[in-house]
Scaffold this motif. Sequence first.
Motif, PDB file in Angstrom:
ATOM      1  N   ASP A 175      36.705  29.346  73.088  1.00 53.18           N
ATOM      2  CA  ASP A 175      35.552  29.641  73.931  1.00 53.18           C
ATOM      3  C   ASP A 175      34.831  28.328  74.235  1.00 53.18           C
ATOM      4  O   ASP A 175      34.348  27.661  73.316  1.00 53.18           O
ATOM      5  CB  ASP A 175      34.613  30.605  73.198  1.00 53.18           C
ATOM      6  CG  ASP A 175      33.495  31.125  74.086  1.00 53.18           C
ATOM      7  OD1 ASP A 175      33.086  30.404  75.024  1.00 53.18           O
ATOM      8  OD2 ASP A 175      33.012  32.245  73.840  1.00 53.18           O
ATOM      9  N   ASN A 204      35.053  29.201  82.289  1.00 51.46           N
ATOM     10  CA  ASN A 204      35.807  29.829  81.202  1.00 51.46           C
ATOM     11  C   ASN A 204      37.219  29.262  81.056  1.00 51.46           C
ATOM     12  O   ASN A 204      37.860  29.472  80.023  1.00 51.46           O
ATOM     13  CB  ASN A 204      35.866  31.335  81.413  1.00 51.46           C
ATOM     14  CG  ASN A 204      34.559  32.007  81.061  1.00 51.46           C
ATOM     15  OD1 ASN A 204      34.235  32.187  79.900  1.00 51.46           O
ATOM     16  ND2 ASN A 204      33.771  32.347  82.090  1.00 51.46           N
ATOM     17  N   ALA A 256      31.082  20.694  66.612  1.00 45.58           N
ATOM     18  CA  ALA A 256      29.968  20.392  67.520  1.00 45.58           C
ATOM     19  C   ALA A 256      30.143  19.032  68.185  1.00 45.58           C
ATOM     20  O   ALA A 256      29.862  18.882  69.386  1.00 45.58           O
ATOM     21  CB  ALA A 256      28.654  20.441  66.749  1.00 45.58           C
ATOM     22  N   THR A 303      37.879  36.070  68.802  1.00 42.05           N
ATOM     23  CA  THR A 303      38.276  36.904  67.666  1.00 42.05           C
ATOM     24  C   THR A 303      38.727  38.302  68.074  1.00 42.05           C
ATOM     25  O   THR A 303      39.125  39.083  67.219  1.00 42.05           O
ATOM     26  CB  THR A 303      37.109  37.025  66.674  1.00 42.05           C
ATOM     27  OG1 THR A 303      35.948  37.547  67.350  1.00 42.05           O
ATOM     28  CG2 THR A 303      36.774  35.665  66.070  1.00 42.05           C
ATOM     29  N   PRO A 347      31.562  22.517  60.663  1.00 39.35           N
ATOM     30  CA  PRO A 347      30.853  22.819  61.923  1.00 39.35           C
ATOM     31  C   PRO A 347      30.416  21.571  62.682  1.00 39.35           C
ATOM     32  O   PRO A 347      30.388  21.583  63.925  1.00 39.35           O
ATOM     33  CB  PRO A 347      29.646  23.634  61.452  1.00 39.35           C
ATOM     34  CG  PRO A 347      30.098  24.273  60.180  1.00 39.35           C
ATOM     35  CD  PRO A 347      31.006  23.279  59.532  1.00 39.35           C
ATOM     36  N   LEU A 364      32.791  19.397  70.825  1.00 39.16           N
ATOM     37  CA  LEU A 364      32.306  20.226  71.928  1.00 39.16           C
ATOM     38  C   LEU A 364      31.451  19.407  72.890  1.00 39.16           C
ATOM     39  O   LEU A 364      31.464  19.631  74.105  1.00 39.16           O
ATOM     40  CB  LEU A 364      31.515  21.413  71.368  1.00 39.16           C
ATOM     41  CG  LEU A 364      31.019  22.459  72.364  1.00 39.16           C
ATOM     42  CD1 LEU A 364      32.192  23.117  73.100  1.00 39.16           C
ATOM     43  CD2 LEU A 364      30.181  23.519  71.659  1.00 39.16           C
ATOM     44  N   TYR A 413      41.021  34.085  64.320  1.00 33.45           N
ATOM     45  CA  TYR A 413      40.570  33.278  65.449  1.00 33.45           C
ATOM     46  C   TYR A 413      41.776  32.874  66.299  1.00 33.45           C
ATOM     47  O   TYR A 413      42.697  32.222  65.816  1.00 33.45           O
ATOM     48  CB  TYR A 413      39.834  32.029  64.967  1.00 33.45           C
ATOM     49  CG  TYR A 413      38.501  32.315  64.307  1.00 33.45           C
ATOM     50  CD1 TYR A 413      37.313  32.192  65.021  1.00 33.45           C
ATOM     51  CD2 TYR A 413      38.431  32.709  62.974  1.00 33.45           C
ATOM     52  CE1 TYR A 413      36.088  32.459  64.425  1.00 33.45           C
ATOM     53  CE2 TYR A 413      37.216  32.979  62.367  1.00 33.45           C
ATOM     54  CZ  TYR A 413      36.046  32.850  63.090  1.00 33.45           C
ATOM     55  OH  TYR A 413      34.838  33.116  62.502  1.00 33.45           O
ATOM     56  N   ARG A 420      32.019  27.735  75.222  1.00 37.18           N
ATOM     57  CA  ARG A 420      30.599  27.744  74.868  1.00 37.18           C
ATOM     58  C   ARG A 420      30.369  27.455  73.386  1.00 37.18           C
ATOM     59  O   ARG A 420      29.324  26.928  73.005  1.00 37.18           O
ATOM     60  CB  ARG A 420      29.977  29.102  75.229  1.00 37.18           C
ATOM     61  CG  ARG A 420      29.890  29.356  76.727  1.00 37.18           C
ATOM     62  CD  ARG A 420      29.473  30.792  77.016  1.00 37.18           C
ATOM     63  NE  ARG A 420      30.553  31.715  76.702  1.00 37.18           N
ATOM     64  CZ  ARG A 420      31.507  32.067  77.566  1.00 37.18           C
ATOM     65  NH1 ARG A 420      31.512  31.550  78.785  1.00 37.18           N
ATOM     66  NH2 ARG A 420      32.454  32.912  77.222  1.00 37.18           N
ATOM     67  N   THR A 421      31.334  27.821  72.544  1.00 40.39           N
ATOM     68  CA  THR A 421      31.133  27.710  71.104  1.00 40.39           C
ATOM     69  C   THR A 421      32.044  26.684  70.431  1.00 40.39           C
ATOM     70  O   THR A 421      31.709  26.163  69.363  1.00 40.39           O
ATOM     71  CB  THR A 421      31.371  29.070  70.431  1.00 40.39           C
ATOM     72  OG1 THR A 421      32.765  29.424  70.543  1.00 40.39           O
ATOM     73  CG2 THR A 421      30.516  30.153  71.074  1.00 40.39           C
ATOM     74  N   GLY A 422      33.217  26.450  71.014  1.00 38.95           N
ATOM     75  CA  GLY A 422      34.187  25.568  70.381  1.00 38.95           C
ATOM     76  C   GLY A 422      35.096  26.266  69.394  1.00 38.95           C
ATOM     77  O   GLY A 422      35.953  25.623  68.781  1.00 38.95           O
ATOM     78  N   TYR A 423      34.932  27.578  69.232  1.00 33.95           N
ATOM     79  CA  TYR A 423      35.746  28.356  68.301  1.00 33.95           C
ATOM     80  C   TYR A 423      36.658  29.313  69.073  1.00 33.95           C
ATOM     81  O   TYR A 423      36.352  29.725  70.201  1.00 33.95           O
ATOM     82  CB  TYR A 423      34.864  29.156  67.344  1.00 33.95           C
ATOM     83  CG  TYR A 423      34.112  28.289  66.356  1.00 33.95           C
ATOM     84  CD1 TYR A 423      34.639  28.013  65.096  1.00 33.95           C
ATOM     85  CD2 TYR A 423      32.884  27.726  66.696  1.00 33.95           C
ATOM     86  CE1 TYR A 423      33.951  27.208  64.190  1.00 33.95           C
ATOM     87  CE2 TYR A 423      32.192  26.918  65.806  1.00 33.95           C
ATOM     88  CZ  TYR A 423      32.735  26.661  64.556  1.00 33.95           C
ATOM     89  OH  TYR A 423      32.061  25.847  63.669  1.00 33.95           O
TER      90      TYR A 423
END
Length: 333
Positions: free
Chosen positions: A260, A110, A138, A268, A134, A141, A255, A262-265
């Motif tokens: 994160d 994390n 990706a 929130t 997106p 990421l 945001y 795991r997501t790249g975003y």
Amino acid sequence: MYRLIFILFTVFFATTVHAQTKRFQFSAQKMGSPFGIILYAPDSSSAAQMAHDCYRLVDSLVLIFSDYIDSSELNRLCAQSGSGTAFKASPALFAILLRSKQAYELSGGNFDITLGPLTHLWRKARKSKEWPHPDSVASRLALTGSQFMILDAKTREVNLLKQGMQLDLGGIAQGYIAQQVLDLCRQQGFHDVLIDVSGDIAVSGKPPGKEGWNIAINMPGSKQDLQPKHLLLTDRSVTTSGDVYQYFLYDGKKYSHIIDPRTGYGITRQVNVTILANDCTNADWLTKACSLLPFRKARQLANSLGAELLVTELKNGKLRARYTKGLSNYWSK
């Protein structure tokens, strides 16, 4: 880190205290934000010399750690990513990379300094106010993961296995530098000191005649409103992460700059995470990792490192505060 913690004083100028020491305060713009030093010294000459030595140390570390300076050692390392050639790191760079890799492992991934391709993408997005495609998220990421950063402690060699990897020390370097500066002050015989790197705060001793350093924390989502309870600290470090200063509003969601892995975003949740630790390096990176973890796991992680955790969250307009049991020992009376 941005200013989510405030130092409270009833007196803002140098005053004579017992043991013939006086309070001296210094501030300089470093790493794009104010770098404050408060110390108690017998005279202005010794205080000024100590501050000068501290800022010289800061400058030397910034030239190593910064991803904003093209010629920094960090960027020279990243330029070799995917080449198969080992990079011989300086002791300072290797030390912070090793701490970062340990933080990655302790946090279950994390906290990850290899998110550099994503942090660069989101910096540009916040500046241009254009939501990235997106596919761009990706592709960047795919370049991350501290398991692809190989460290050899015997030789201080570093290998970044994927071409295009970019390291970003923004989630740990301010705390690390604050701790290095505090340690330097102690080594030079200054024991009542506060270092404030835009909200990453490390303290030694306490102001003479006081029980400790009085620290206030922002309410979530606010630059001015402070939480009703304050902290009283001696020989501890504290830092807070939140989304007050850096965020992206898109499609009705806010945001955070904390990404994160795991997501790249960005996350929130409108949440502030405060960590008290014996070491400012741990305090810094723990705020990022604990912002991503459920409270129970965040509490376990903080406790495993002897740290205390405070999570304040605005949910449906109501403030919710959760904290580790030991934090109550640090509330100011």
